[in-house]
Design an enzyme around this catalytic site. Structure first.
Site, short mmCIF file in Angstrom:
data_model
loop_
_atom_site.label_atom_id
_atom_site.label_comp_id
_atom_site.label_asym_id
_atom_site.label_seq_id
_atom_site.Cartn_x
_atom_site.Cartn_y
_atom_site.Cartn_z
N ARG A 121 64.16 27.83 39.43
CA ARG A 121 62.53 27.15 39.99
C ARG A 121 62.20 28.44 40.74
O ARG A 121 61.13 27.91 41.77
CB ARG A 121 62.81 25.73 40.86
N LYS A 143 49.86 37.06 37.74
CA LYS A 143 49.83 36.64 36.40
C LYS A 143 51.03 37.17 35.84
O LYS A 143 51.28 38.11 35.33
CB LYS A 143 48.61 37.07 35.48
N GLU A 185 40.59 50.16 32.87
CA GLU A 185 40.62 48.84 33.78
C GLU A 185 40.30 49.74 35.14
O GLU A 185 39.61 48.76 35.99
CB GLU A 185 42.35 48.59 33.88
N LYS A 227 40.85 44.35 43.30
CA LYS A 227 41.82 43.27 42.68
C LYS A 227 42.38 42.50 43.70
O LYS A 227 42.22 41.22 43.59
CB LYS A 227 42.84 44.00 41.69
N GLU A 237 42.37 31.62 39.53
CA GLU A 237 41.05 31.60 38.58
C GLU A 237 40.65 30.31 38.48
O GLU A 237 40.19 29.74 37.10
CB GLU A 237 41.59 32.15 37.23
N ARG A 242 37.74 35.04 39.94
CA ARG A 242 38.93 35.96 39.51
C ARG A 242 38.57 36.34 37.98
O ARG A 242 39.05 37.24 37.24
CB ARG A 242 40.21 35.47 39.49
N ASN A 246 37.80 39.63 33.98
CA ASN A 246 37.89 39.45 32.41
C ASN A 246 36.68 40.30 31.89
O ASN A 246 36.47 40.30 30.65
CB ASN A 246 37.94 38.29 31.81
N HIS A 249 36.77 41.61 28.35
CA HIS A 249 38.05 41.07 27.87
C HIS A 249 37.69 40.10 26.59
O HIS A 249 38.47 39.99 25.86
CB HIS A 249 38.97 40.45 28.59
N HIS A 253 39.24 41.05 23.19
CA HIS A 253 40.22 40.36 22.62
C HIS A 253 39.70 40.17 21.22
O HIS A 253 40.48 40.36 20.26
CB HIS A 253 40.03 38.90 23.31
N HIS A 267 44.96 47.78 24.23
CA HIS A 267 44.58 46.71 25.06
C HIS A 267 43.12 47.38 25.76
O HIS A 267 42.12 46.64 25.85
CB HIS A 267 45.38 45.87 26.10
N1 GLY Z 1 44.06 41.01 34.39
C1 GLY Z 1 43.21 39.89 35.06
C2 GLY Z 1 43.87 39.14 36.00
O1 GLY Z 1 44.94 39.59 36.78
O2 GLY Z 1 43.09 38.14 36.70
#
Ligand code: GLY
Length: 383
Positions: A121, A143, A185, A227, A237, A242, A246, A249, A253, A267
């Site tokens: 956990r 993430k 990025e 960031k 998010e 947040r 994107n 993206h 995508h 990417h």
């Molecule tokens: N890569 C986008 C984020 O971490 O929210």
């Protein structure tokens, strides 16, 4: 050397940016290493290039190292690899209070982070990112995910690392194409929220890409600080803040999906072209001046990133690309939020974009001539 805090109630941590951090990893991670034997999960290529420095540092501090090597490539973000890794961590006797070190790019960081999120956990982990993309994006913010047949990153968890060590010397061995993909990025932080940084990158982008130490450290530190601020405001998010990360993206995508998530378009390359499309679409809606969209396009083309959709030679139409967008995990009910621009340095989340209009816009971009006069790398490929 820069130390950037990520402020999260009860889960704050630091990101160190500098040269030689892997050689000093045992000291920098000492508060997290309570076991003599330290579990290290490493991308096989990253281990070959940097493992010795990490191993020496741990050995000098009296630790033994237990190594789990992950095959390079996106294919390792799979249920099978997750299962093997979790079984290995259990066999190592890793407990909740322990920390696992993750050495490599986004694949290793995402896989290890997710394994650590679910192991008993939740146990701790430290990110040791060795690619530019991982240093400025995926290692920071918690993430973690694997891919499944239904799509990329659809199974995952928010699980913050306890520390991130972004060693800039690790980038010395990175192929130029990957360096450029990570640079997309970096540029993203300027385009979405920092016009001054964008200006700086217009002048210094090439120096960053050829890894001149001072410009490189500045670019990585500014990106991570941007960031960290956004993650601190909207960790999960939920507020829309947040989601600004994107930028590029949603278009990107669709391009990655159309090219089969393959080496044909990395990417970061998809994000670069996606940013150009987001900027031109913003101009089409009258949100920014056409000249600003062209400025974004020039900044991307100048470093040799793809900047013209027509140059990809896709052989599909705009509605097919919009169809890919509908399978994006960013879909929210029937609505697909787009990150658009009010200015360079001022992105916002548009929730009322007409997808038929996006398809028509993409048809125009796909047909805009196959010769791309500005896509000419100024930074030569090393490998
Ligand atoms: N890569 C986008 C984020 O971490 O929210």
């Amino acid at each position: 050397m820069a130390v950037i805090p990520v402020e999260l109630a009860g889960r704050s941590y630091q990101v160190h940016v500098g040269r030689g951090l892997l050689d000093d990893a045992a000291r920098l991670t000492s508060t997290f290493l309570r076991r003599k034997q330290v579990p290290v999960v490493a991308d096989a290529n990253a281990w070959a290039a940097h493992g010795e420095r990490l191993a020496r540092s741990l050995a000098d501090a009296g630790h033994e190292l237990a190594l789990y090597e992950v095959p390079p490539g996106e294919g390792s973000k799979s249920w099978q690899e997750l299962e093997h890794l979790c079984d290995w961590l259990l066999a190592q006797g890793v407990d909740r209070g322990d920390h696992v070190l993750a050495l490599g790019g986004g694949v290793v960081g995402d896989l290890t982070g997710f394994a650590c999120a679910v192991l008993k956990r939740g146990c701790g982990f430290v990110q040791l990112p060795t690619t530019l993309l991982a240093q400025v994006d995926s290692s920071v913010g918690g993430k973690t995910a694997i891919n499944t047949a239904a799509g990329k990153n659809l199974i995952g968890a928010f699980h913050q690392p306890s520390l991130v060590l972004a060693d800039l010397t690790a980038l010395d061995t990175l192929p130029t194409r990957e360096m450029r993909a990570g640079y997309a990025e970096v540029l993203k932080y300027g385009v979405l929220g920092d016009a001054e940084f964008f200006d700086w990158l217009e002048t210094n982008g090439e120096a960053v890409l050829v890894r001149e130490p001072e410009p490189l450290e500045h670019a990585v530190a500014i990106s991570i600080a941007a960031k960290a601020r956004i993650v601190a405001e909207d960790e999960r998010e939920t507020s829309g803040r947040r989601a600004l990360l994107n930028l590029g993206h949603t278009f990107g995508h669709a391009l990655e999906a159309e090219t089969g998530f393959s080496d044909r378009l990395l990417h970061g390359e998809g994000v670069a072209l996606g940013m150009v499309l987001a900027a031109h679409y913003s101009a089409r809606l009258g949100l920014i001046a056409q000249g600003d969209a062209e400025r974004v396009e020039r900044a991307i083309a100048a470093v040799g990133l793809p900047s013209r959709l027509s140059a990809l030679g896709l052989g599909c139409d705009g509605s097919r690309l919009v169809g890919h967008m509908l399978h994006d995990k960013k879909m929210d009910g029937n609505m697909l939020p787009f990150v658009l621009l009010r200015n360079i340095g001022e992105a916002f989340l548009a929730r009322d974009v007409d997808l038929a209009d996006v398809a028509a816009f993409l048809d125009g971009q796909l047909a805009a001539g196959s010769y791309d006069p500005v896509y000419r790398p100024v930074v030569p490929d090393r490998q």
